[in-house]
Motif scaffolding. Structure first.
Motif, mmCIF file in Angstrom:
data_model
loop_
_atom_site.group_PDB
_atom_site.id
_atom_site.type_symbol
_atom_site.label_atom_id
_atom_site.label_comp_id
_atom_site.label_asym_id
_atom_site.label_seq_id
_atom_site.Cartn_x
_atom_site.Cartn_y
_atom_site.Cartn_z
ATOM 1 N N ASN A 12 0.855 -1.185 0.000
ATOM 2 C CA ASN A 12 0.000 0.000 0.000
ATOM 3 C C ASN A 12 0.891 1.235 0.000
ATOM 4 O O ASN A 12 1.556 1.519 0.999
ATOM 5 C CB ASN A 12 -0.896 -0.025 1.238
ATOM 6 N N PRO A 13 0.926 1.991 -1.107
ATOM 7 C CA PRO A 13 1.810 3.162 -1.165
ATOM 8 C C PRO A 13 1.505 4.202 -0.097
ATOM 9 O O PRO A 13 2.406 4.830 0.437
ATOM 10 C CB PRO A 13 1.552 3.745 -2.563
ATOM 11 N N ALA A 14 0.231 4.376 0.240
ATOM 12 C CA ALA A 14 -0.128 5.363 1.264
ATOM 13 C C ALA A 14 0.417 4.946 2.631
ATOM 14 O O ALA A 14 0.944 5.778 3.383
ATOM 15 C CB ALA A 14 -1.644 5.536 1.327
ATOM 16 N N ALA A 15 0.327 3.664 2.947
ATOM 17 C CA ALA A 15 0.845 3.176 4.223
ATOM 18 C C ALA A 15 2.365 3.322 4.280
ATOM 19 O O ALA A 15 2.922 3.707 5.309
ATOM 20 C CB ALA A 15 0.446 1.714 4.430
ATOM 21 N N ARG A 16 3.030 3.028 3.176
ATOM 22 C CA ARG A 16 4.494 3.191 3.138
ATOM 23 C C ARG A 16 4.883 4.643 3.331
ATOM 24 O O ARG A 16 5.852 4.951 4.016
ATOM 25 C CB ARG A 16 5.055 2.683 1.818
ATOM 26 N N SER A 17 4.130 5.544 2.717
ATOM 27 C CA SER A 17 4.422 6.968 2.860
ATOM 28 C C SER A 17 4.277 7.417 4.304
ATOM 29 O O SER A 17 5.087 8.188 4.807
ATOM 30 C CB SER A 17 3.490 7.801 1.972
ATOM 31 N N LEU A 18 3.240 6.929 4.967
ATOM 32 C CA LEU A 18 3.048 7.284 6.374
ATOM 33 C C LEU A 18 4.194 6.762 7.231
ATOM 34 O O LEU A 18 4.707 7.463 8.097
ATOM 35 C CB LEU A 18 1.722 6.710 6.895
ATOM 36 N N ARG A 19 4.598 5.543 6.984
ATOM 37 C CA ARG A 19 5.669 4.946 7.780
ATOM 38 C C ARG A 19 6.993 5.670 7.570
ATOM 39 O O ARG A 19 7.753 5.893 8.492
ATOM 40 C CB ARG A 19 5.823 3.470 7.437
ATOM 41 N N ARG A 20 7.276 6.066 6.315
ATOM 42 C CA ARG A 20 8.530 6.753 6.014
ATOM 43 C C ARG A 20 8.443 8.248 6.269
ATOM 44 O O ARG A 20 9.452 8.940 6.213
ATOM 45 C CB ARG A 20 8.895 6.554 4.542
ATOM 46 N N ALA A 21 7.233 8.747 6.505
ATOM 47 C CA ALA A 21 6.999 10.185 6.654
ATOM 48 C C ALA A 21 7.470 10.925 5.405
ATOM 49 O O ALA A 21 8.035 12.005 5.473
ATOM 50 C CB ALA A 21 7.668 10.731 7.909
ATOM 51 N N SER A 22 7.268 10.300 4.265
ATOM 52 C CA SER A 22 7.665 10.882 2.988
ATOM 53 C C SER A 22 6.789 10.287 1.905
ATOM 54 O O SER A 22 6.560 9.085 1.875
ATOM 55 C CB SER A 22 9.130 10.560 2.699
ATOM 56 N N THR A 23 6.303 11.139 1.001
ATOM 57 C CA THR A 23 5.433 10.617 -0.047
ATOM 58 C C THR A 23 6.211 10.004 -1.191
ATOM 59 O O THR A 23 5.701 9.148 -1.891
ATOM 60 C CB THR A 23 4.545 11.730 -0.633
ATOM 61 N N GLY A 24 7.429 10.470 -1.413
ATOM 62 C CA GLY A 24 8.189 9.995 -2.550
ATOM 63 C C GLY A 24 7.665 10.556 -3.854
ATOM 64 O O GLY A 24 8.051 10.116 -4.925
ATOM 65 N N ALA A 25 6.764 11.539 -3.755
ATOM 66 C CA ALA A 25 6.202 12.138 -4.966
ATOM 67 C C ALA A 25 7.201 13.120 -5.569
ATOM 68 O O ALA A 25 8.055 13.668 -4.884
ATOM 69 C CB ALA A 25 4.893 12.864 -4.642
ATOM 70 N N VAL A 26 7.066 13.312 -6.855
ATOM 71 C CA VAL A 26 7.913 14.250 -7.584
ATOM 72 C C VAL A 26 7.026 15.383 -8.066
ATOM 73 O O VAL A 26 5.928 15.148 -8.581
ATOM 74 C CB VAL A 26 8.579 13.551 -8.797
#
Length: 117
Positions: free
Chosen positions: A52-66
């Motif tokens: 789940n990309p949203a869950a990964r973003s929350l865990r890393r505190a980073s969206t990884g979006a460009v």
């Protein structure tokens, strides 16, 4: 009938391991024994697990979006359109989101110093 996504906890239960062990095995990190890693990978594959990309973003505190800012002239110049489409394709390959930013119609762009008088 509602179908829910397969979660990391589902994979962990199916493989008979903890959630953190399942996460480490799927990410290839931590100290997970080979047979355990294979069991987790097999469970994820059998269940159709997709991270789940949203869950990964929350865990890393980073969206990884460009973010890509396109100047107003971008819609009239082939160079900018090729750049934008190339960025979209590359972000898709890397599993990242791309946010296209453009000035609102009728708004002045660029920074201008304020008059101090």
């Amino acid at each position: 009938m509602t179908s829910r996504s397969v979660t990391l906890l589902d994979v962990a239960r199916a493989a008979g391991v903890s959630k953190s062990t399942a996460s480490d095995a799927l990410l290839g990190s931590g100290r997970v024994a080979g047979p355990t890693r294979e069991r987790v990978l097999a469970a994820a594959r059998d269940l159709g697990y997709r991270p789940n990309p949203a869950a990964r973003s929350l865990r890393r505190a980073s969206t990884g979006a460009v973010g890509l800012y396109l100047p107003r002239t971008a819609t009239r110049l082939d160079y900018y359109l090729r750049l934008a489409f190339g960025a979209v394709e590359r972000c898709q390959e890397d599993g990242r989101d791309l946010v296209l930013l453009a000035p609102a119609p009728g708004r002045r762009t660029g920074w201008r110093p304020r008059s101090t008088a």
